[in-house]
Design a protein around this motif. Structure first.
Motif, PDB file in Angstrom:
ATOM      1  N   ILE A 180      27.617  -6.474  -4.680  1.00 14.91           N
ATOM      2  CA  ILE A 180      27.980  -5.418  -5.643  1.00 14.91           C
ATOM      3  C   ILE A 180      28.515  -4.233  -4.850  1.00 14.91           C
ATOM      4  CG2 ILE A 180      27.140  -3.825  -7.402  1.00 14.91           C
ATOM      5  CD1 ILE A 180      24.950  -5.772  -8.098  1.00 14.91           C
ATOM      6  N   PRO A 181      29.666  -3.672  -5.213  1.00 16.87           N
ATOM      7  CA  PRO A 181      30.580  -4.095  -6.270  1.00 16.87           C
ATOM      8  C   PRO A 181      31.238  -5.443  -5.953  1.00 16.87           C
ATOM      9  CG  PRO A 181      31.161  -1.903  -5.383  1.00 16.87           C
ATOM     10  CD  PRO A 181      30.118  -2.451  -4.499  1.00 16.87           C
ATOM     11  N   LYS A 182      31.574  -6.132  -7.043  1.00 18.71           N
ATOM     12  CA  LYS A 182      32.198  -7.453  -6.888  1.00 18.71           C
ATOM     13  C   LYS A 182      33.500  -7.317  -6.104  1.00 18.71           C
ATOM     14  CE  LYS A 182      33.288 -11.482  -9.738  1.00 18.71           C
ATOM     15  NZ  LYS A 182      32.244 -12.318  -9.144  1.00 18.71           N
ATOM     16  N   PRO A 183      33.643  -8.118  -5.027  1.00 22.74           N
ATOM     17  CA  PRO A 183      34.871  -7.998  -4.226  1.00 22.74           C
ATOM     18  C   PRO A 183      36.125  -8.416  -4.986  1.00 22.74           C
ATOM     19  CG  PRO A 183      33.140  -9.085  -2.982  1.00 22.74           C
ATOM     20  CD  PRO A 183      32.660  -9.011  -4.411  1.00 22.74           C
ATOM     21  N   PHE A 184      37.241  -7.925  -4.513  1.00 25.36           N
ATOM     22  CA  PHE A 184      38.547  -8.210  -5.116  1.00 25.36           C
ATOM     23  C   PHE A 184      38.811  -9.723  -5.131  1.00 25.36           C
ATOM     24  CE2 PHE A 184      43.220  -8.518  -4.377  1.00 25.36           C
ATOM     25  CZ  PHE A 184      43.626  -8.051  -5.615  1.00 25.36           C
ATOM     26  N   LYS A 185      38.544 -10.364  -3.988  1.00 25.33           N
ATOM     27  CA  LYS A 185      38.774 -11.808  -3.888  1.00 25.33           C
ATOM     28  C   LYS A 185      37.674 -12.427  -3.033  1.00 25.33           C
ATOM     29  CE  LYS A 185      42.813 -14.273  -2.697  1.00 25.33           C
ATOM     30  NZ  LYS A 185      44.096 -14.103  -2.001  1.00 25.33           N
ATOM     31  N   GLU A 186      37.109 -13.536  -3.469  1.00 28.24           N
ATOM     32  CA  GLU A 186      36.100 -14.203  -2.639  1.00 28.24           C
ATOM     33  C   GLU A 186      36.243 -15.708  -2.772  1.00 28.24           C
ATOM     34  OE1 GLU A 186      32.327 -12.618  -4.001  1.00 28.24           O
ATOM     35  OE2 GLU A 186      32.763 -13.097  -6.065  1.00 28.24           O
ATOM     36  N   GLU A 187      36.139 -16.376  -1.640  1.00 29.06           N
ATOM     37  CA  GLU A 187      36.221 -17.850  -1.658  1.00 29.06           C
ATOM     38  C   GLU A 187      35.017 -18.377  -0.914  1.00 29.06           C
ATOM     39  OE1 GLU A 187      39.824 -19.203   0.324  1.00 29.06           O
ATOM     40  OE2 GLU A 187      40.873 -17.600  -0.745  1.00 29.06           O
ATOM     41  N   ARG A 188      34.311 -19.314  -1.532  1.00 27.55           N
ATOM     42  CA  ARG A 188      33.109 -19.890  -0.939  1.00 27.55           C
ATOM     43  C   ARG A 188      33.499 -21.161  -0.196  1.00 27.55           C
ATOM     44  NH1 ARG A 188      28.893 -21.645   0.849  1.00 27.55           N
ATOM     45  NH2 ARG A 188      26.925 -21.963  -0.236  1.00 27.55           N
ATOM     46  N   GLY A 189      33.006 -21.350   1.050  1.00 26.40           N
ATOM     47  CA  GLY A 189      33.263 -22.586   1.796  1.00 26.40           C
ATOM     48  C   GLY A 189      32.004 -23.433   1.884  1.00 26.40           C
ATOM     49  N   GLN A 190      32.047 -24.448   2.734  1.00 26.97           N
ATOM     50  CA  GLN A 190      30.888 -25.338   2.929  1.00 26.97           C
ATOM     51  C   GLN A 190      30.023 -24.796   4.063  1.00 26.97           C
ATOM     52  OE1 GLN A 190      29.987 -28.292   1.456  1.00 26.97           O
ATOM     53  NE2 GLN A 190      31.588 -27.927  -0.062  1.00 26.97           N
ATOM     54  N   GLY A 191      28.721 -24.854   3.901  1.00 28.35           N
ATOM     55  CA  GLY A 191      27.819 -24.535   5.008  1.00 28.35           C
ATOM     56  C   GLY A 191      27.388 -23.075   5.042  1.00 28.35           C
ATOM     57  N   PHE A 192      26.659 -22.739   6.119  1.00 33.29           N
ATOM     58  CA  PHE A 192      26.063 -21.411   6.222  1.00 33.29           C
ATOM     59  C   PHE A 192      26.179 -20.866   7.647  1.00 33.29           C
ATOM     60  CE2 PHE A 192      23.983 -23.472   2.719  1.00 33.29           C
ATOM     61  CZ  PHE A 192      23.910 -22.464   1.768  1.00 33.29           C
ATOM     62  N   PHE A 193      26.157 -19.578   7.743  1.00 31.05           N
ATOM     63  CA  PHE A 193      25.987 -18.887   9.028  1.00 31.05           C
ATOM     64  C   PHE A 193      24.546 -18.379   9.023  1.00 31.05           C
ATOM     65  CE2 PHE A 193      25.784 -15.088  11.580  1.00 31.05           C
ATOM     66  CZ  PHE A 193      26.593 -15.353  12.674  1.00 31.05           C
ATOM     67  N   VAL A 194      23.785 -18.758  10.028  1.00 31.28           N
ATOM     68  CA  VAL A 194      22.371 -18.360  10.041  1.00 31.28           C
ATOM     69  C   VAL A 194      22.187 -17.163  10.967  1.00 31.28           C
ATOM     70  CG1 VAL A 194      20.011 -19.119  10.457  1.00 31.28           C
ATOM     71  CG2 VAL A 194      21.729 -20.754   9.644  1.00 31.28           C
ATOM     72  N   PHE A 195      21.670 -16.109  10.403  1.00 32.20           N
ATOM     73  CA  PHE A 195      21.380 -14.917  11.211  1.00 32.20           C
ATOM     74  C   PHE A 195      20.050 -15.124  11.909  1.00 32.20           C
ATOM     75  CE2 PHE A 195      24.676 -12.466   9.245  1.00 32.20           C
ATOM     76  CZ  PHE A 195      24.939 -11.485  10.191  1.00 32.20           C
ATOM     77  N   ASP A 196      20.091 -15.473  13.171  1.00 28.82           N
ATOM     78  CA  ASP A 196      18.840 -15.581  13.922  1.00 28.82           C
ATOM     79  C   ASP A 196      19.026 -14.810  15.213  1.00 28.82           C
ATOM     80  OD1 ASP A 196      20.462 -17.166  15.446  1.00 28.82           O
ATOM     81  OD2 ASP A 196      19.700 -19.046  14.628  1.00 28.82           O
ATOM     82  N   SER A 197      18.119 -15.011  16.160  1.00 28.34           N
ATOM     83  CA  SER A 197      18.197 -14.169  17.355  1.00 28.34           C
ATOM     84  C   SER A 197      19.314 -14.607  18.293  1.00 28.34           C
ATOM     85  CB  SER A 197      16.855 -14.161  18.073  1.00 28.34           C
ATOM     86  OG  SER A 197      16.550 -15.486  18.395  1.00 28.34           O
ATOM     87  N   SER A 198      20.077 -15.651  17.929  1.00 26.94           N
ATOM     88  CA  SER A 198      21.207 -16.016  18.793  1.00 26.94           C
ATOM     89  C   SER A 198      22.488 -15.290  18.381  1.00 26.94           C
ATOM     90  CB  SER A 198      21.421 -17.530  18.760  1.00 26.94           C
ATOM     91  OG  SER A 198      21.890 -17.904  17.489  1.00 26.94           O
ATOM     92  N   VAL A 199      22.348 -14.388  17.437  1.00 23.11           N
ATOM     93  CA  VAL A 199      23.543 -13.681  16.963  1.00 23.11           C
ATOM     94  C   VAL A 199      23.820 -12.458  17.844  1.00 23.11           C
ATOM     95  CG1 VAL A 199      24.438 -12.278  15.062  1.00 23.11           C
ATOM     96  CG2 VAL A 199      23.308 -14.444  14.571  1.00 23.11           C
ATOM     97  N   LYS A 200      25.078 -12.343  18.254  1.00 25.36           N
ATOM     98  CA  LYS A 200      25.471 -11.146  19.021  1.00 25.36           C
ATOM     99  C   LYS A 200      26.400 -10.310  18.138  1.00 25.36           C
ATOM    100  CE  LYS A 200      28.072 -10.045  23.296  1.00 25.36           C
ATOM    101  NZ  LYS A 200      27.982  -8.656  23.144  1.00 25.36           N
ATOM    102  N   ILE A 201      26.011  -9.050  17.964  1.00 29.79           N
ATOM    103  CA  ILE A 201      26.810  -8.179  17.087  1.00 29.79           C
ATOM    104  C   ILE A 201      27.691  -7.268  17.940  1.00 29.79           C
ATOM    105  CG2 ILE A 201      26.688  -6.339  15.353  1.00 29.79           C
ATOM    106  CD1 ILE A 201      23.940  -7.566  14.551  1.00 29.79           C
ATOM    107  N   SER A 202      28.997  -7.292  17.687  1.00 28.00           N
ATOM    108  CA  SER A 202      29.882  -6.356  18.392  1.00 28.00           C
ATOM    109  C   SER A 202      30.537  -5.438  17.369  1.00 28.00           C
ATOM    110  CB  SER A 202      31.016  -7.058  19.135  1.00 28.00           C
ATOM    111  OG  SER A 202      30.584  -8.233  19.693  1.00 28.00           O
ATOM    112  N   ALA A 203      30.151  -4.186  17.437  1.00 28.72           N
ATOM    113  CA  ALA A 203      30.756  -3.193  16.539  1.00 28.72           C
ATOM    114  C   ALA A 203      30.798  -1.876  17.288  1.00 28.72           C
ATOM    115  CB  ALA A 203      29.927  -3.063  15.273  1.00 28.72           C
ATOM    116  N   GLU A 204      31.990  -1.287  17.292  1.00 31.25           N
ATOM    117  CA  GLU A 204      32.094  -0.018  18.011  1.00 31.25           C
ATOM    118  C   GLU A 204      31.381   1.107  17.285  1.00 31.25           C
ATOM    119  OE1 GLU A 204      36.037   1.125  19.180  1.00 31.25           O
ATOM    120  OE2 GLU A 204      36.268  -0.786  20.239  1.00 31.25           O
TER     121      GLU A 204
END
Ligand code: ACM
Ligand code: ZN
Length: 516
Positions: free
Chosen positions: A4-28
């Motif tokens: 929310i708010p509902k995005p302009f366009k969204e497409e669902r694919g197969q499978g999942f991304f799992v947020f676990d401790s192997s995730v590396k976040i890069s954001a300035e």
């Protein structure tokens, strides 16, 4: 997807991304990494899977691509990247199971309106910096971009103004509230405003200050009686409603004082918009005042609406010199001489106002922020404005015609606080209705309340985990009998808290409707 708010366009694919401790976040942007780390609990990233926020060209506000191995957010601006981050946070918080499993998907998003606002009245009841920050936190997660702070009213003035220290020294306090015999007060120091402005800016929320002029100014004239027509001493209002003690618009001293108030306020708030109020102005004192009469005569003003228009345009000039765009409540239109660059905030439900606002949008290229009392005033009970009605309301009103698409700058939901004295009450009035307004401000396309409620039931977890109160969704659409009972109770309470002066002042303030 649960966003929310509902995005302009969204497409669902197969499978999942799992947020676990192997995730590396890069954001300035530090705000993005700190928010995501707080939600993903990926404190010691191992770097196997990546979540990246990259600046790049896109025709959208942002794009978010989720595969089983990576999440990539792309936007041309930091603001777009922030919006991608809050979308991602919603996907994470709504994920089922112990692991945060977010669906493989592609989202391309952009807002419908440039202006998505919420107003808080901190005059009738004062709310400190920490509460305002919580409001900003929630606003930013739902992509609101303007927080309008109503900082001056009859019951209190809430800013430090060095050149006129009685404003924060005297006008920020009232002796009691509707007979409770408890003093109430508070104001923001310049340092606190700087802190709030910075906090909001980091979350891409701009704070618009409102100094409501020339009515709703009893606190100001209590501190400086020479700014009223009579010059007589009065107190900061202790009852609600409309008060007759307004600024004298005929004296130079008023304009000298406003140069100081506007100047210091404009310096505190970098936002391009500045709200000048203009609502509910009784003309009773002007009718008896030789100074106001003289200005009318000298300027060929043949009624009191025109006198208000003269005043408003003179104050607007002070803003233009400071590079600010004025916003005014819809009453300002009735002088028929309002500066063409002023944005009008449409709130009041009467026919004459609806017609005048629509005419201004259609024929005067007026920009309008839509805040119709029903269903956008969040101080009213859910029985008056249900969650569903707030959601279903279409801000581009039919009466605006084709010009509406250009004229409607956006939406804003105000929370007035006559009957809101605690943080808990504040948030349960505002949430989740404001979230419905956020969707009207951002999303386009056909509305589907059942789909919205379905998403909301998941997304409110965000409020719960942040310790923000909200009305349980199951109680947000009361049946007609419960709703009517809520309205009766509200009406009785509101009527019992009105100042004795209020009915007479209200009649005077509404003369413009008869004129049309
Ligand atoms: C207003 O509700 N008086 C703008
Ligand atoms: Zn006067």
């Amino acid at each position: 997807m649960y966003v929310i708010p509902k995005p302009f366009k969204e497409e669902r694919g197969q499978g999942f991304f799992v947020f676990d401790s192997s995730v590396k976040i890069s954001a300035e942007l530090p705000i993005i990494s700190s928010m995501l780390n707080a939600f993903c609990k990926a404190d010691v990233p191992k770097g196997d899977k990546t979540v990246e926020f990259v600046r790049g060209e896109t025709e959208h506000d942002y794009e978010l691509a989720v595969t089983e191995k990576s999440v990539t957010a792309t936007a041309a601006t930091d603001e777009g990247l922030f919006h991608a981050a809050v979308t991602l946070i919603q996907l994470i918080i709504c994920a089922d199971g112990a692991d945060a499993r977010i669906p493989v998907c592609k989202i391309s998003d952009k807002p419908r309106f440039a202006y998505r606002g919420l107003m808080i009245d901190v005059c009738r009841h004062f709310f400190g910096v920490e509460t305002v920050k919580k409001m900003i936190d929630v606003m930013s997660v739902f992509k609101f971009n303007y927080l309008h702070m109503h900082l001056s009213d009859d019951q209190g003035f809430r800013l430090q103004i060095d050149a006129m220290p009685k404003l924060h020294g005297h006008a920020s306090k009232r002796a009691q509230t509707c007979g409770d015999r408890k003093p109430h007060g508070g104001y923001y120091t310049k340092a606190q405003i700087a802190e709030l402005v910075k906090y909001a800016a980091e979350r891409f929320v701009r704070i618009i200050p409102e100094i409501d002029l020339p009515g709703h100014t009893r606190a100001i004239v209590s501190a400086y009686p020479e700014l009223s027509c009579s010059g007589k001493q009065t107190d900061v209002a202790t009852w609600f409603g409309i008060h007759s003690k307004v600024l004298c618009v005929g004296k130079d001293t008023t304009y000298d004082a406003l140069e100081k108030i506007i100047g210091e306020t404009a310096d505190m708030f970098p936002c391009a918009y500045f709200h000048l109020g203009g609502d509910e102005v009784p003309k009773l004192e002007w009718e008896k005042c030789p100074d106001c009469g003289k200005v009318m005569e000298e300027n060929g003003l043949d009624d009191y609406e025109k006198l208000q228009g003269y005043f408003t345009n003179r104050v607007i000039k002070m803003l233009s010199e400071r590079g600010k765009t004025p916003i005014l409540w819809n009453e300002a239109l009735f002088s028929d001489m309002l500066d063409k660059n002023a944005v009008v905030q449409y709130w009041e439900g009467g026919k004459a106002t609806a017609a005048r606002v629509a005419q201004s949008v259609r024929d005067e290229n007026r920009k309008v922020v839509v805040s119709c009392v029903r269903p956008y005033y969040l101080d009213y009970p859910y029985g008056f404005s249900s969650l569903k009605s707030a959601y279903m309301f279409e801000p581009c009103l039919e009466s605006f015609g084709e010009q509406g698409a250009k004229g409607v700058l956006g939406v804003e939901c105000p929370i007035w606080t006559e009957h809101v004295a605690t943080e808990e009450k504040l948030f349960t009035q505002v949430f989740p209705r404001a979230i419905a307004v956020a969707e009207s401000g951002w999303s386009q396309g056909k509305k589907d309340y059942a789909d919205f409620e379905d998403r909301l039931l998941k997304v409110v977890k965000l409020l719960r985990s942040a310790g923000i109160s909200y009305k349980p969704v199951g109680k947000c659409n009361p049946n007609p009998i419960t709703g009517a009972m809520q309205m009766i109770a509200f009406g009785i309470k509101a009527a019992s808290k009105l100042d004795r002066d209020s009915a007479r002042s209200a009649r005077s303030a509404q003369q413009h409707k008869k004129k049309k």
